[in-house]
Write a protein that holds these residues in place. Structure first.
Motif, mmCIF file in Angstrom:
data_model
loop_
_atom_site.group_PDB
_atom_site.id
_atom_site.type_symbol
_atom_site.label_atom_id
_atom_site.label_comp_id
_atom_site.label_asym_id
_atom_site.label_seq_id
_atom_site.Cartn_x
_atom_site.Cartn_y
_atom_site.Cartn_z
ATOM 1 N N THR A 106 30.557 -17.695 -14.541
ATOM 2 C CA THR A 106 30.255 -18.970 -13.725
ATOM 3 C C THR A 106 30.171 -18.572 -12.233
ATOM 4 O OG1 THR A 106 32.539 -19.664 -13.335
ATOM 5 C CG2 THR A 106 31.364 -20.471 -15.373
ATOM 6 N N VAL A 107 29.531 -19.338 -11.720
ATOM 7 C CA VAL A 107 28.995 -19.294 -10.159
ATOM 8 C C VAL A 107 29.270 -20.787 -9.546
ATOM 9 C CG1 VAL A 107 26.620 -19.175 -10.271
ATOM 10 C CG2 VAL A 107 27.876 -18.325 -8.269
ATOM 11 N N ASN A 147 33.953 -13.867 -12.962
ATOM 12 C CA ASN A 147 33.408 -13.049 -13.634
ATOM 13 C C ASN A 147 33.954 -13.313 -15.236
ATOM 14 O OD1 ASN A 147 31.908 -12.057 -11.956
ATOM 15 N ND2 ASN A 147 33.371 -10.349 -11.411
ATOM 16 N N ARG A 188 32.401 -16.845 -7.815
ATOM 17 C CA ARG A 188 32.217 -16.640 -9.135
ATOM 18 C C ARG A 188 33.287 -16.114 -10.000
ATOM 19 N NH1 ARG A 188 28.240 -12.021 -9.938
ATOM 20 N NH2 ARG A 188 28.850 -12.089 -11.832
#
Length: 122
Positions: free
Chosen positions: A77-78, A73, A71
């Motif tokens: 998004t992942v 931060n 991810r």
């Protein structure tokens, strides 16, 4: 309103690779745990992998050593890197996130993406 938008699904051959991405957008203070779930036809939705905002990861036994969750931060998004794909990995993959609406919020809310289809041919 928080939305999760997934991308990256598709058709791949046995042993191939795909990378799924999910981006959170909307109004929120912080996103905590994000994860990927999948649901194959006729089966229940199951956890594939999850990652906290402190980067602690958790994987289903069936994908350990083949899938990697990560991810960003700053971008909320992942990603799910899927290698050595098998036909049994065929499913709709859903992104999931827990978030706080405001700095003053004390309860995490949950949001799901719309799903992206991954098909692995034998």
């Amino acid at each position: 309103q928080v939305q999760l938008v997934e991308s990256g699904g598709g058709l791949v051959q046995y042993g191939g690779s795909l990378r799924l991405s999910c981006a959170a957008s909307g109004r929120f203070f912080r996103v905590n745990t994000m994860g990927w779930y999948r649901q194959a036809p006729g089966k229940q939705r199951e956890l594939v992998a999850s990652i906290t905002d402190g980067f602690t990861t958790n994987y289903a036994d069936s994908v350990k050593g083949r899938f990697t969750i990560s991810r960003d931060n700053a971008k909320n998004t992942v990603h799910l890197q899927m290698n050595s794909l098998k036909p049994e990995d065929t499913a709709v993959y859903y992104c999931n996130g827990e978030y706080l609406e405001t700095r003053a919020s004390y309860r995490y809310l949950e949001v799901w993406g719309q799903g992206t289809l991954v098909t692995v041919s034998s």
